[in-house]
Design a protein around this motif. Structure first.
Motif, mmCIF file in Angstrom:
data_model
loop_
_atom_site.group_PDB
_atom_site.id
_atom_site.type_symbol
_atom_site.label_atom_id
_atom_site.label_comp_id
_atom_site.label_asym_id
_atom_site.label_seq_id
_atom_site.Cartn_x
_atom_site.Cartn_y
_atom_site.Cartn_z
ATOM 1 N N THR A 86 13.772 -59.851 11.529
ATOM 2 C CA THR A 86 14.994 -59.057 11.412
ATOM 3 C C THR A 86 16.219 -59.943 11.662
ATOM 4 O OG1 THR A 86 15.162 -58.363 13.745
ATOM 5 C CG2 THR A 86 13.718 -57.060 12.314
ATOM 6 N N LEU A 116 14.532 -59.607 6.711
ATOM 7 C CA LEU A 116 15.086 -58.259 6.789
ATOM 8 C C LEU A 116 16.568 -58.362 7.133
ATOM 9 C CD1 LEU A 116 13.955 -55.429 6.403
ATOM 10 C CD2 LEU A 116 13.797 -55.212 8.870
ATOM 11 N N ARG A 144 20.733 -56.626 6.649
ATOM 12 C CA ARG A 144 21.518 -55.412 6.451
ATOM 13 C C ARG A 144 22.362 -55.491 5.186
ATOM 14 N NH1 ARG A 144 26.801 -53.801 7.965
ATOM 15 N NH2 ARG A 144 27.143 -55.907 8.757
ATOM 16 N N CYS A 156 17.583 -53.573 5.213
ATOM 17 C CA CYS A 156 17.452 -52.526 6.233
ATOM 18 C C CYS A 156 18.595 -52.648 7.234
ATOM 19 C CB CYS A 156 16.119 -52.656 6.964
ATOM 20 S SG CYS A 156 15.885 -51.455 8.304
ATOM 21 N N SER A 195 17.643 -45.649 7.330
ATOM 22 C CA SER A 195 17.440 -46.922 6.658
ATOM 23 C C SER A 195 16.135 -47.579 7.115
ATOM 24 C CB SER A 195 18.617 -47.864 6.933
ATOM 25 O OG SER A 195 18.432 -49.109 6.308
ATOM 26 N N ILE A 196 15.836 -47.487 8.404
ATOM 27 C CA ILE A 196 14.604 -48.075 8.944
ATOM 28 C C ILE A 196 13.383 -47.396 8.334
ATOM 29 C CG2 ILE A 196 13.203 -48.377 11.034
ATOM 30 C CD1 ILE A 196 15.940 -48.538 12.563
ATOM 31 N N PHE A 204 12.992 -48.400 4.664
ATOM 32 C CA PHE A 204 12.436 -49.756 4.544
ATOM 33 C C PHE A 204 10.942 -49.758 4.811
ATOM 34 C CE2 PHE A 204 10.724 -53.107 7.241
ATOM 35 C CZ PHE A 204 10.543 -54.087 6.257
ATOM 36 N N LEU A 242 11.425 -49.390 14.432
ATOM 37 C CA LEU A 242 10.833 -50.281 13.436
ATOM 38 C C LEU A 242 9.437 -50.739 13.873
ATOM 39 C CD1 LEU A 242 11.253 -52.042 10.826
ATOM 40 C CD2 LEU A 242 12.027 -53.856 12.365
#
Length: 287
Positions: A9, A33, A35, A61, A68-69, A72, A118
């Motif tokens: 992330t 990952l 944004r 994400c 959004s999480i 994804f 997540l």
């Protein structure tokens, strides 16, 4: 590492990008990952160039959005049937009190709650791996942190370090509790302090405020590559394949604050977090 799949992330800059490149160098498939799609695509190009690997993919994400999480995770599960390495690296610092789209204070919302949801939603795929590792990037700032579940989103008195330290303490409490819940499984969970690294963590996500300060401080801080070294070590080294529930600094187990060892607090935080992100037995895979 050739058959392993790693998810990182906050992979578009700083330690996230450095970690992506190092993990890709091992031969693993890496999912970045990010944004922001535009910044993510630029980082993807850089990662491929510097690693020489084509096995790197960008997925979008926003950890500040529960919707959004979930979106994804659904897309990820359609494409992959397992996950070997999850590096929860993304983090924010906010000079003023800001809220996520779900109404959480930004630092606790992204640094802890976003990664909490997540990770839980990906547990099923982590269990599908032969040997899976979860790495949570925390901070030495956790040592001045407190968890105030009476006012977790700091509505009464906000302070940058107060909020940041709380979120980083939450990372460690989450690590400790999750390691207990995953005892006797194929998954290990560890946290780390990367050191003082010159990254974009303190740059405002919307305005870009803080970039000039980062430039001034860079000579006095570790490089992103140096900061990423412990995360890469925890993700790839055979030395720690059976180690779980620990906190690392410079590739060695380090001491945490007394509060971070509080078993009752870690359980309470877990239950509170479940409620905040609407993690329910009916709709989500549970431990």
């Amino acid at each position: 590492m050739n058959e392993k799949i790693a998810l990182i992330t906050g992979a578009n800059s700083g330690m996230g990008l450095a970690t992506t490149i190092e993990i890709a160098n091992t031969g693993a498939t890496v999912i970045m990952l990010c944004r922001n799609k535009q910044r993510g695509e630029t980082a993807l190009k850089t990662a491929k160039q510097q690693s020489g690997s084509e096995n790197i993919e960008l997925m979008i994400c926003d950890l500040g959005s529960l919707e959004s999480i979930r979106t994804f995770v659904s897309l990820f599960k359609e494409k992959y049937n397992k996950l070997d390495i999850l590096i929860n690296n993304a983090g924010v610092m906010s000079l003023k009190r800001e809220l996520t789209s779900d109404g959480f204070e930004m630092q606790l919302g992204i640094n802890h709650l976003g990664h909490f949801l997540l990770t839980n939603l990906l547990l099923e795929h982590l269990k599908n791996a032969k040997e899976a590792r979860i790495i949570n990037v925390s901070s030495g700032a956790h040592k001045i942190g407190k968890i105030d579940l009476q006012d977790p989103f700091l509505t009464k008195r906000y302070g940058l370090m107060k909020g940041y330290a709380q979120s980083k303490l939450a990372n460690i409490l989450f690590t400790k509790e999750l390691s207990k819940k995953l005892k006797n499984t194929n998954i290990t969970v560890n946290a780390l302090h990367p050191g003082a690294v010159a990254t974009n963590i303190g740059v405002n996500r919307k305005t870009g405020f803080g970039k000039n300060l980062i430039k001034l401080l860079k000579p006095f801080f570790l490089s992103p590559e140096e900061g990423a070294s412990t995360a890469v070590y925890l993700a790839t080294s055979d030395e720690v394949k059976d180690t779980t529930g620990e906190y690392f600094y410079k590739k060695k187990i380090a001491l945490v604050s007394k509060i971070a060892e509080d078993n009752e607090l870690s359980k309470t935080l877990w239950t509170w977090s479940e409620k905040q992100v609407f993690l329910t037995p009916k709709s989500d895979a549970k431990l």
